[in-house]
Every structure is written in C-alpha cells, then in structure tokens.
Write an enzyme that holds these catalytic residues in place. Structure first.
Site, short mmCIF file in Angstrom:
data_model
loop_
_atom_site.label_atom_id
_atom_site.label_comp_id
_atom_site.label_asym_id
_atom_site.label_seq_id
_atom_site.Cartn_x
_atom_site.Cartn_y
_atom_site.Cartn_z
N GLY A 96 -19.09 12.83 -4.75
CA GLY A 96 -19.01 12.22 -3.44
C GLY A 96 -17.60 11.99 -2.93
O GLY A 96 -17.42 11.29 -1.92
N ASP A 97 -16.61 12.60 -3.57
CA ASP A 97 -15.22 12.52 -3.11
C ASP A 97 -14.52 13.77 -3.63
O ASP A 97 -15.16 14.81 -3.78
CB ASP A 97 -14.55 11.23 -3.60
CG ASP A 97 -13.44 10.76 -2.66
OD1 ASP A 97 -12.53 11.57 -2.39
OD2 ASP A 97 -13.46 9.60 -2.20
N ASP A 98 -13.21 13.70 -3.93
CA ASP A 98 -12.52 14.87 -4.45
C ASP A 98 -13.09 15.29 -5.80
O ASP A 98 -13.31 14.45 -6.68
CB ASP A 98 -11.02 14.56 -4.65
CG ASP A 98 -10.31 14.28 -3.33
OD1 ASP A 98 -10.55 15.00 -2.36
OD2 ASP A 98 -9.52 13.32 -3.29
N SER A 114 -17.31 19.40 -2.55
CA SER A 114 -17.06 18.07 -2.02
C SER A 114 -17.34 18.09 -0.53
O SER A 114 -16.55 18.62 0.26
CB SER A 114 -15.61 17.63 -2.27
OG SER A 114 -15.34 16.41 -1.59
#
Length: 495
Positions: free
Chosen positions: A285-287, A318
């Site tokens: 849910g991010d990098d 991502s």
C-alpha cells in the site's frame, strides 16, 4: 538434517590404481581431450562464481573481503518444545522468548535454529539474538497480536528525531533485533503476518498516539539474510533494516492491500551498506522499496548513508506511491545503487527519487537498467519539492545534491507520462543519461517527457521524444545537438 558425505575419490574414476600409469599418458596425448578438459574447468569456475550468493551480488562494488554465508546451526529447537500452541488464539510470546534465550547461550557453538512448525502462532513482539536462524515451515504463520498495549514503546530513531507519525517514542516491531550478527530468517515460504488491519483503521481515525511499528526491524547489525518467506499486513513499514551491513534479501514475498493500508512500504533500507535485494515479489500500500538515510537535520547529524545496494530481478506494484523510491528521507546520503531487471505493473509510479530543501545530503551514482513498465501512470520521477519535515528546526538552505543518474533499457506499455524530472533552481538535477528507451503511451499530450532544471544527455534513439533540456548524442557517442537551455520548464501538471 542429514549430513551427506561424498563418495571416495577413487570411486569416481574408471582407471584403477594399477592401470593409472597406462591411462594417464594416453589421456593427455589427445590435444582435443586436453582442450575439452580445460574448457570444462573454465566453465566450472564461471559456475562457481555465479553460484556464490554474496559475490554475485557485490562483485561490481564490493570494497572489502567477502564474508561467508551463515552456516547450518549445530543445534535446532522446535517452538513447541517451549510450550507454544499454534491455534491462532493462544499467545506464544513467552515461548518465543524462552527459545531465543536458549539460542543465545549457544553463540560459542555457532548458535541455534528455531523451527516454527505448521500452525498459527499468535505472539506479541519479541527480540532475536545473534547467530540465530528463525525457520518457518510451510503453512507456519507467525501472527502479530493486534492490541497495541502489548507492543513496547521505543525511542525515536536517532536519524529521524521523531516518531515519524508522532513526536516522542514509537512502537517497536513484531520481530526485532539490535546490535546483532549472523541472523537468518528463512523457511519453506512460511508467513509472518502483522494483522495490520486494526492498526490501519486506528491510524485513519487518528486514534493512535505513537507511530506504528514495522513488521520486522533489525538495527545496528550485520550479516543478515532474509529468504524464502512471506511478509504480509504490516502495521507500518514491512521490512526495515536500519544502519545494517551485509544484508541479503532473496525470494521474499511481501503483501499488503494496495489501497487503505497506509505506509506499508515493502522494504526500507535505511542507512544501510552492502545489500542485495533480489528475486522478490512485492505488492503493498505504499512504496515497494524505499531507500532512506535519515530525515533533515537529524539525518545530517547522524551521518550514515545508504550505499552499495543492488536491487534486481523483482516484480513490484504500488497503486499509491512508487515501485522503487529513493527518499524522501535521504539526508545522510544515498549512493552506488543499481536497480536492474525489474517489472513494475499496475502502479501509480514506477521509479522515483524524492527530496526537498532542508534535506541536505546527496543522491548520486544511481543506475537503472532493464526496467519494464506495464500500465503505469508515470514511469520515471525525480521530485525536489517533497516538503515534509519533522519539525521547524530544519535548515531550508540545506539543499541536496542530485547527479550521476542513468537510465538504460527502459521499455513498457500503457504509460501515461514516461518521464517527469522536476529539478529546481535550488536543486538542479545534473548528469542524467537516457539510452535505449521505448515506452508505449496511453496519453496524447505535447509534454509527456517533462523536465525542469535538468542537465544531461540522450544517447541514440529514445521514444517518446526527450525534452529540450538534454544534449543529444548518436549511438557512437558523438554530439549531435547541444541543449539550448537546461533550465527550461515544460512541467504542466503533477502526479
């Protein structure tokens, strides 16, 4: 584990001892056979070089003697030996702690291995010890307890000076280690599950008073291996090596929901040196990967860069951030990074460097090679106005230095904007190279290769047409056209 013993050397040859004098001259008299023997020896030496997991990773930039890989442990324990119950309900923290304590007494004998058998092993956070292997069997799942009162508080990281989400202390990680040597977390693709759903919900509702903890965090340690495991649903960053040396991450799967799982970065090398990340699948849910080295004045004072990092043979996604990022916390510096053979699919951004005034530090000697973008909104991003700071004590005149960045073999399809390099008057981007680039587009607009305050070159043919800030060279390296102005700005929208 059974020990295998090679058969006696004499049994491998057709020539018996008494016939050796007759066989050897006849064998060597054939020039063709001798040449074949030498050729086989050469191939064998290449194979041995390739099969060395450390040498293969660091052969380009290793600056010291190669360290041996961790050996098999002389003693192995089963988690159930310490009273653990894998029913997903019983809390097994004390069992893990007793097992780690037993292994800590074996350091002079080479340490020990803790086998986690199939089952669902609920636990609060626990610490590792040196010379330890944590082995997760197939269908073994270590579950993080969801009630934050069981998660210890720790001081803010010295290179951040801040909990990251809140001032003051931060929650520790589910699996933690400090000042350790020779740590292995591996298995038959067993799982470490942080059960982060409760944490994500409380974070969005602003019900947490401290920064969430990572799933696995190893600090001030060396000779570390992560392999053949799945990490999922971390409360915060998933795998966070902090100020570590000689780290190998191989064949690791990292998962979190691609939406509504905030800050669940996959791997965050932070002020680390000599690291290989390879053969991994990351969808979070991010990098997917974010290389860091401290935040503003705290990172500058701590002064520990991230350097000598090789990232290769990955599939990453991502939808919220980027496949592979550098920064934005890079105040200790980032250098000598190679990213190669990476597929970024169904993502908001593919590769990104992000920084801002106040960071200080540098990002230099960065090589991107053989990247494939599939359905990516923006392919390559360099952003110099990522203005997020721990407090008001940063120096806005401490500007980072960005340079010596190359992109070679960049291909893909379904990309809206292939390149967006947003330098500034305070933070220009220097010595950027593009070569062998062809990206299929989904967006018809004039400025889709966007630049501002960029100096560099394009070698050979690049599609789409590069911005006017870059010098043009042919395939032989001959200058074709000099840039009119490196400070031209054709950035007309943001991503």
């Amino acid at each position: 584990m059974a020990e295998t013993i090679a058969p006696p050397l004499s049994s491998r040859f057709n020539c018996k001892r008494l016939e050796l004098k007759r066989c050897l001259p006849a064998f060597l008299s054939s020039h063709k056979t001798l040449f074949t023997l030498l050729w086989i020896a050469a191939l064998a030496s290449v194979f041995l070089w390739k099969s060395n997991p450390i040498g293969a990773g660091f052969s380009v930039f290793w600056r010291g003697p190669l360290r041996p890989m961790p050996q098999l442990r002389p003693v192995a324990f089963n988690l159930t030996d310490f009273g653990a119950v894998g029913d997903g309900v019983t809390v097994n923290t004390e069992a893990f702690e007793r097992a780690v304590s037993a292994i800590s007494k074996l350091s002079k004998r080479g340490g020990g291995q803790l086998n986690v058998p199939p089952g669902r092993w609920l636990t609060a956070p626990f610490n590792l010890t040196s010379h330890m292997t944590l082995f997760l069997a197939e269908d073994a799942v270590i579950l993080g307890i969801q009630d934050e009162k069981y998660w210890p508080l720790m001081p803010a990281l010295p290179s951040y000076g801040y909990g990251r989400e809140h001032p003051g202390p931060r929650y520790g990680s589910l699996i933690h280690g400090q000042n350790l040597r020779d740590i292995v977390i591996t298995g038959h693709n067993g799982t470490i599950d942080g059960q982060g759903q409760t944490w994500w919900k409380k974070y969005r509702q602003k019900l947490l008073n401290h920064t969430r903890g990572p799933l696995v965090q190893i600090m001030w340690s060396s000779d570390i291996v992560f392999s053949n495991i799945t990490l999922q649903n971390s409360p915060f960053w998933t795998l966070h090596p902090y100020d570590c040396k000689n780290v190998t991450i191989r064949n690791v799967t990292i998962l979190a929901p691609i939406f509504e799982a905030p800050n669940t970065d996959g791997i965050d090398p932070d002020s680390c040196e000599d690291m290989v990340i390879e053969d991994c699948y990351i969808s979070v849910g991010d990098d997917a990967i974010a290389i860091k080295s401290g935040w503003d004045q705290y990172g500058t004072a701590y002064g520990q860069p991230s350097t000598n990092i090789l990232i290769r043979n990955l599939v990453v996604r991502s939808m919220v951030s980027a496949g592979i990022s550098i920064g934005s916390e890079m105040s200790g510096g980032v250098s000598n990074v190679t990213v190669e053979n990476v597929l970024v699919w169904n993502s908001r951004r593919a590769v990104r460097i992000k920084t801002a005034p106040g960071r200080g530090g540098y990002v230099r000697h960065i090589t991107y090679r053989n990247l494939t973008f599939d359905n990516v909104r923006v392919g390559i991003v360099i952003k110099t106005d990522y203005n997020e700071h721990p407090d008001e004590g940063y120096d806005p005149k401490a500007v980072p230095i960005l340079g010596d960045i190359s992109f070679t073999g960049i291909h893909g399809q379904g990309v809206r904007v292939p390149v967006r390099i947003h330098g500034s008057k305070e933070i220009p981007v220097r010595n950027v190279t593009f070569q062998d680039m062809s990206v299929g587009l989904t967006y018809k607009k004039k400025h889709i290769f966007q630049c501002a305050y960029v100096q560099g070159r394009v070698i050979g043919t690049v599609f789409p047409a590069p911005c006017e800030n870059l010098d043009r060279y042919d395939e032989q390296g001959n200058l074709v056209k000099r840039s009119v102005s490196q400070n031209l700005t054709d950035i007309d929208y943001d991503f």
